[in-house]
Every structure is written in structure tokens, then in C-alpha cells.
Design a protein around this motif. Structure first.
Motif, mmCIF file in Angstrom:
data_model
loop_
_atom_site.group_PDB
_atom_site.id
_atom_site.type_symbol
_atom_site.label_atom_id
_atom_site.label_comp_id
_atom_site.label_asym_id
_atom_site.label_seq_id
_atom_site.Cartn_x
_atom_site.Cartn_y
_atom_site.Cartn_z
ATOM 1 N N LEU A 304 -20.449 2.683 48.617
ATOM 2 C CA LEU A 304 -20.075 1.626 47.698
ATOM 3 C C LEU A 304 -18.919 0.828 48.287
ATOM 4 O O LEU A 304 -17.902 1.401 48.707
ATOM 5 C CB LEU A 304 -19.658 2.195 46.342
ATOM 6 C CG LEU A 304 -20.790 2.567 45.367
ATOM 7 C CD1 LEU A 304 -21.636 3.718 45.915
ATOM 8 C CD2 LEU A 304 -20.214 2.929 44.011
ATOM 9 N N SER A 305 -19.087 -0.480 48.299
ATOM 10 C CA SER A 305 -18.043 -1.383 48.785
ATOM 11 C C SER A 305 -17.983 -2.578 47.851
ATOM 12 O O SER A 305 -19.022 -3.159 47.519
ATOM 13 C CB SER A 305 -18.358 -1.839 50.214
ATOM 14 O OG SER A 305 -17.327 -2.651 50.716
ATOM 15 N N PRO A 306 -16.790 -2.952 47.369
ATOM 16 C CA PRO A 306 -16.698 -4.107 46.472
ATOM 17 C C PRO A 306 -17.317 -5.347 47.107
ATOM 18 O O PRO A 306 -17.251 -5.556 48.316
ATOM 19 C CB PRO A 306 -15.192 -4.272 46.262
ATOM 20 C CG PRO A 306 -14.634 -2.899 46.464
ATOM 21 C CD PRO A 306 -15.473 -2.296 47.554
ATOM 22 N N ALA A 307 -17.916 -6.179 46.268
ATOM 23 C CA ALA A 307 -18.669 -7.326 46.767
ATOM 24 C C ALA A 307 -17.809 -8.327 47.513
ATOM 25 O O ALA A 307 -18.317 -9.090 48.334
ATOM 26 C CB ALA A 307 -19.381 -8.018 45.602
ATOM 27 N N PRO A 316 -22.259 9.754 57.557
ATOM 28 C CA PRO A 316 -22.202 11.201 57.769
ATOM 29 C C PRO A 316 -22.700 11.581 59.151
ATOM 30 O O PRO A 316 -23.701 11.047 59.636
ATOM 31 C CB PRO A 316 -23.124 11.757 56.674
ATOM 32 C CG PRO A 316 -23.205 10.671 55.649
ATOM 33 C CD PRO A 316 -23.090 9.382 56.406
ATOM 34 N N ALA A 317 -21.984 12.497 59.783
ATOM 35 C CA ALA A 317 -22.366 12.914 61.137
ATOM 36 C C ALA A 317 -23.726 13.584 61.174
ATOM 37 O O ALA A 317 -24.378 13.631 62.217
ATOM 38 C CB ALA A 317 -21.294 13.857 61.707
ATOM 39 N N SER A 318 -24.178 14.109 60.040
ATOM 40 C CA SER A 318 -25.456 14.833 60.005
ATOM 41 C C SER A 318 -26.664 13.909 60.010
ATOM 42 O O SER A 318 -27.802 14.379 60.073
ATOM 43 C CB SER A 318 -25.502 15.723 58.763
ATOM 44 O OG SER A 318 -25.353 14.935 57.590
ATOM 45 N N GLY A 319 -26.447 12.599 59.934
ATOM 46 C CA GLY A 319 -27.570 11.673 59.943
ATOM 47 C C GLY A 319 -28.267 11.524 58.617
ATOM 48 O O GLY A 319 -29.420 11.094 58.554
ATOM 49 N N VAL A 320 -27.607 11.856 57.514
ATOM 50 C CA VAL A 320 -28.180 11.676 56.189
ATOM 51 C C VAL A 320 -28.431 10.183 55.954
ATOM 52 O O VAL A 320 -27.592 9.354 56.315
ATOM 53 C CB VAL A 320 -27.217 12.230 55.114
ATOM 54 C CG1 VAL A 320 -27.739 11.947 53.715
ATOM 55 C CG2 VAL A 320 -27.009 13.715 55.310
ATOM 56 N N PRO A 321 -29.563 9.793 55.374
ATOM 57 C CA PRO A 321 -29.812 8.383 55.074
ATOM 58 C C PRO A 321 -28.677 7.784 54.243
ATOM 59 O O PRO A 321 -28.184 8.416 53.304
ATOM 60 C CB PRO A 321 -31.120 8.413 54.274
ATOM 61 C CG PRO A 321 -31.803 9.652 54.721
ATOM 62 C CD PRO A 321 -30.711 10.647 54.993
ATOM 63 N N LEU A 322 -28.263 6.578 54.591
ATOM 64 C CA LEU A 322 -27.143 5.921 53.924
ATOM 65 C C LEU A 322 -27.558 4.523 53.506
ATOM 66 O O LEU A 322 -28.125 3.764 54.296
ATOM 67 C CB LEU A 322 -25.934 5.861 54.870
ATOM 68 C CG LEU A 322 -24.637 5.267 54.322
ATOM 69 C CD1 LEU A 322 -23.429 5.960 54.937
ATOM 70 C CD2 LEU A 322 -24.566 3.769 54.606
ATOM 71 N N LEU A 323 -27.278 4.195 52.243
ATOM 72 C CA LEU A 323 -27.557 2.871 51.701
ATOM 73 C C LEU A 323 -26.261 2.239 51.222
ATOM 74 O O LEU A 323 -25.422 2.918 50.617
ATOM 75 C CB LEU A 323 -28.549 2.947 50.542
ATOM 76 C CG LEU A 323 -29.935 3.500 50.864
ATOM 77 C CD1 LEU A 323 -30.780 3.578 49.606
ATOM 78 C CD2 LEU A 323 -30.619 2.644 51.913
ATOM 79 N N VAL A 324 -26.120 0.949 51.489
ATOM 80 C CA VAL A 324 -24.912 0.225 51.107
ATOM 81 C C VAL A 324 -25.130 -0.484 49.776
ATOM 82 O O VAL A 324 -26.148 -1.157 49.571
ATOM 83 C CB VAL A 324 -24.529 -0.806 52.188
ATOM 84 C CG1 VAL A 324 -23.361 -1.670 51.725
ATOM 85 C CG2 VAL A 324 -24.172 -0.095 53.482
ATOM 86 N N LEU A 325 -24.161 -0.321 48.859
ATOM 87 C CA LEU A 325 -24.166 -1.027 47.585
ATOM 88 C C LEU A 325 -22.937 -1.932 47.529
ATOM 89 O O LEU A 325 -21.829 -1.498 47.863
ATOM 90 C CB LEU A 325 -24.129 -0.046 46.410
ATOM 91 C CG LEU A 325 -25.219 1.032 46.359
ATOM 92 C CD1 LEU A 325 -25.034 1.895 45.113
ATOM 93 C CD2 LEU A 325 -26.602 0.412 46.380
#
Length: 473
Positions: A304-307, A316-325
Motif C-alpha cells: 500500500l502506497s498513498p496515491a 519479500p525475498a521469498s518471491g511471494v506475489p506482490l501487488l501495488v495499491l
């Protein structure tokens, strides 16, 4: 340790107060207990309205009584049930009356199901399915538990074990009667061909990405990002309740906060975490450490990042899928396109995207980058929340195998089948070893499969497995 010569009792229905409370008994004194409370046994397996009395003859309640003589009962023993009004005082008086009777005692957690297992009424995998059914929170978990408690895994495991027993019998025949005409010399060739086919089947079951285990525990989504990015507000909006404290003070959330949701029949665990930053006190630093640890083990991370702020995701170093909001998008409505400021270019290397992309396979490392700026969301107005829920559901459906029926639902099953596969692999690989040694590897494989249903060597596991049940089951 349960003693079969003792009669046990427990409240087996839900929390009190309730419309009806069910008190269950099992053991040799069940019939005597029914006589002591209502005067005479009702007809077997037919509910009868009776007056339940205390030791001094006073009335405890009027309710339904069922007499269930063994061995045709859940536990294989004589059983009885009292269905009374679900008031705390009524149930307390009934339990106190039962406790006063000789050779009766309160049941331990899971003891009724344990007695059913020991009597051969159910096997160990079916017992675990019952525990999962009691704990099921979503439709998908319920369906999986119904399949296992109904014997889906047990039947397959028994079929595999029977094939190994047959292979061993053929090898024993060749060893014991090498000169007999009715034991063809090529029998071992057929055995090893069958062993290879069986190994392939077990490997296919093991190659299910852990879907059954993940469905039991839930699809975990961790919310991360800098302080005051709106993580707690988003958690509350998705949960539709105030689960986390929300203030304008950075560092408000210091520990992990979990919310379990049922999204389209799938179990999803949302985890709010401490805002990630360098300048933090000792307590907040511990919260940040836990946040990073939890994100590394998650199924999906939402950054989460302010607009109106730059996007600088910490992957994450483990390569977990990451989505930006892009949060708080309502505050930038009508301005020039500040939301794209500082947004990194989209990444499409398959190692976990920075950006808003499609479901992309749902497993770790399966993302392709979408729009670099991420998905605009607002916990205040609800903008983007429906799309976010749909994305989580799509990814959870892929990861948990929506529409599929995995056999393996617990780490115990996976360990047993892995050991069985190892035994088959050894028997097939060392074809220069004496037949007796290769037959021993087959025996080890069969024993490993037998542990799934409790046929072989599970005594040390019983306390652990049945201790997971509630009292009265």
C-alpha cells in the motif's frame, strides 16, 4: 488415555444459551444412566419425551431421550443422548447429575471420535475429516472435509496399500518357490512395472502445490507498506468491521492483526502489519520484523502506497506475489495525475510483479506485471474495493484449487506419501540388489501408506490428532 471400561459424557452441542442442548454419553454404563434419570429405556433409536430427574427426585427438565445400544452406534459402544433446553442452569444440573453416577466421568476433547476409531467405526483420515468439518468456516472447506470424512482419501490409500501387498505376495512366492511351474520367473518383472505405475500415481498426488493444506488454513494476504499508508483502514473496509485501530499517528499498528474472511466460499486471511520504516523504537522494530517475516510466508502481499506519494515497494525475498495499491485515492480526485509519480516501470520477469496484474497463476512467482501505477483504492469511498476483492478471489481460487479435489489435506498425509514414494523409488532404482532387500523397501512403502488410515504405527499420534477436537465430539 481413554479407558473403554469407563462411561463418558459431555455437552456435544454449541455454546450456551441455545434453543436445545445435546448431552451425549458413551460406554457400558450408558443404559444405567438413562434408567437413573428417566426410569426406563426408550425404544432403541427412537426419540422419546421424558422427565429427567435429579438424585433427590426433583425435576431437572423435560426433554428427548435417545437410547443407542452398541455396536451399531458412532463409537461402537452403548450410547445415549439427552436433548434438553439449552439454558446454562439446565445443562449444569444435568452434567452434575451424571457426574454423581458411579463409573461416569466427563469426556476429554475428541474422546468420542477416538473411541469410534479404536472400535474400527472410522479410520484416522476419516476422523481428521470430521475435525475439519467441525472447524470449516467456508463452503470450500466444508466440501473438502465432507470428502475426507466420507473416506475419499482412505479409499485411495487402501487401494494403493493393497497393490503393494499384492506385489509383495508375488515376490514372496518367487522367493519361496523358485522352481515351481505355477510361479513364472517373469513375475518380478510385472511387479516392478506395477511399482513404477504406482509411484507415478503417488507423485501426481504429491504434485498438487499443497492445495488441500492451504485450503484448510486459508489463503493468506499480508498488507504491507509505509506507516500511514492506510493498511488498517483497508483491512477494516474489506472486513466490514473495525478490526484494527486507525489513527493519524505513524506506528499505531505494531503487532500483526488477523481477520478471517469468507470470500466467494474461499477462506482468506487478511493480515495487517506494522508500517515499514527505518526510524522506529524497539517495540516498533519488533513489529516490523514480524511484518517482514509474515510477508515472506504469505500467499500474496499487498503493498500500500498513498496515491500522492512515490511507490517504493519492498519485495519479500521469498518471491511471494506482490501487488501495488494506491490508497487514499479520494484525496487526489480532480488533481493532475499525481498518482503515477515515482512509479517504477512494470516488471514482467515472472518473479513477482510490481504493479497491478492478472491472477497470473496464483502461485508464488507466477505474476506478470500490469499497470505500473497500481490499483487506486479508497477505504473511505469504497473505490477499487470490489475489483480488489475480485482479484483476491481469483488468486485464491487458483492457489486453493477451486473445482479440484486434492487428496492430501494435512502435512501428515504428505509425509506418509512422500515416505511411500521414497520406498518405491529405492525398490525400483537398486535393481542389482537381492530381491529380499527390494521387497523390504516395498514393505516400508506399504507401511507408510498404512499410517494415513491408522493401520500401521500411529499410537504416538492419537493424542495429538484427537486433542484437536472439541469436547463432546
Amino acid at each position: 488415555m481413554s479407558r473403554r471400561d469407563e462411561t463418558i459424557f459431555a455437552l456435544s452441542s454449541g455454546a450456551l444459551p441455545s434453543g436445545v442442548a445435546v448431552v451425549r454419553l458413551s460406554g457400558p454404563e450408558s443404559g444405567a444412566a438413562v434408567t437413573a434419570l428417566v426410569g426406563q429405556w426408550p425404544e432403541p433409536r427412537r426419540a422419546a419425551l421424558r422427565t429427567l430427574r435429579a438424585g433427590d427426585g426433583s425435576v431437572i427438565d423435560r426433554g428427548l431421550v435417545l437410547w443407542l445400544p452398541g455396536p451399531a452406534s458412532f463409537t461402537g459402544e452403548d450410547m445415549a443422548e439427552f436433548q434438553v433446553h439449552g439454558g446454562p442452569a439446565v445443562v449444569a444440573a444435568l452434567l452434575a447429575r451424571l457426574a454423581d453416577l458411579p463409573r461416569l466421568r466427563a469426556a476429554e476433547p475428541g474422546e468420542f471420535t477416538r473411541r469410534a476409531f479404536l472400535a474400527g467405526r472410522i479410520d484416522l483420515a476419516e476422523a481428521e475429516g470430521l475435525a475439519d468439518l467441525v472447524a470449516a468456516e467456508t463452503e470450500a472447506q466444508r466440501r473438502q472435509a465432507i470428502r475426507q470424512s466420507g473416506g475419499a482419501l482412505s479409499r485411495q490409500a487402501e487401494a494403493w496399500r493393497t497393490r503393494i501387498v499384492t506385489m509383495r505376495a508375488l515376490i514372496e512366492a518367487e522367493l519361496d518357490f523358485p522352481d515351481e511351474d505355477d510361479v513364472p520367473g517373469s513375475v518380478s518383472d510385472a511387479v516392478w512395472s506395477e511399482a513404477a505405475a504406482l509411484l507415478a500415481e503417488i507423485e501426481t498426488a504429491l504434485a498438487d502445490a499443497g492445495r488441500g493444506e492451504r485450503l484448510r488454513r486459508g489463503y493468506e494476504v499480508v498488507l504491507t507498506g509505509p506507516p500511514n499508508a492506510g493498511k488498517s483502514s483497508l483491512l477494516n473496509a474489506l472486513a466490514r468491521r473495525d478490526a484494527a485501530i486507525v489513527t493519524e499517528e505513524p506506528g499505531t499498528t505494531r503487532d500483526l492483526i488477523e481477520v478471517r474472511l469468507d470470500l466467494d466460499g474461499l477462506p482468506v486471511i487478511l493480515v495487517d502489519s506494522a508500517g515499514l520504516r527505518d526510524a522506529a523504537g524497539r517495540v516498533e522494530q519488533e513489529g516490523i520484523r514480524r511484518a517482514r517475516e509474515r510477508a515472506a510466508a504469505a500467499d500474496l502481499v499487498l503493498w500500500l502506497s498513498p496515491a500522492d506519494a512515490p511507490v517504493e515497494p519492498e519485495r519479500p525475498a521469498s518471491g511471494v506475489p506482490l501487488l501495488v495499491l494506491r490508497t487514499k485515492c479520494d484525496l487526489t480526485a480532480g488533481r493532475p495525475d499525481d498518482r503515477s509519480a515515482g512509479v517504477p516501470p512494470a516488471e514482467g520477469d515472472g518473479s513477482g510483479a510490481l504493479g497491478w496484474g492478472p491472477a497470473g497463476g496464483g502461485d508464488r512467482g507466477g505474476d506478470r506485471a500490469g499497470a505500473g501505477m497500481g490499483l487506486p483504492v479508497s477505504a473511505a469511498t469504497g473505490e477499487g474495493l470490489d475489483r480488489l476483492r475480485a482479484e483476491i478471489v481469483a488468486r485464491a481460487g487458483v492457489a486453493l484449487g477451486r473445482g479440484e479435489d486434492p487428496l492430501i489435506t494435512r502435512a501428515r498425509h504428505r509425509e506418509a506419501l512422500t515416505a511411500a514414494a521414497d520406498g518405491l523409488r529405492r525398490a525400483l532404482s537398486f535393481d542389482t540388489l537381492p530381491l529380499e532387500l527390494r521387497a523390504e523397501d516395498l514393505r516400508a512403502a506399504g507401511d507408510a501408506i498404512g499410517r494415513i488410515t491408522g493401520r500401521v504405527g500411529v499410537e504416538d499420534l492419537l493424542d495429538v490428532i484427537f486433542g484437536q477436537f472439541c469436547i463432546g465430539k
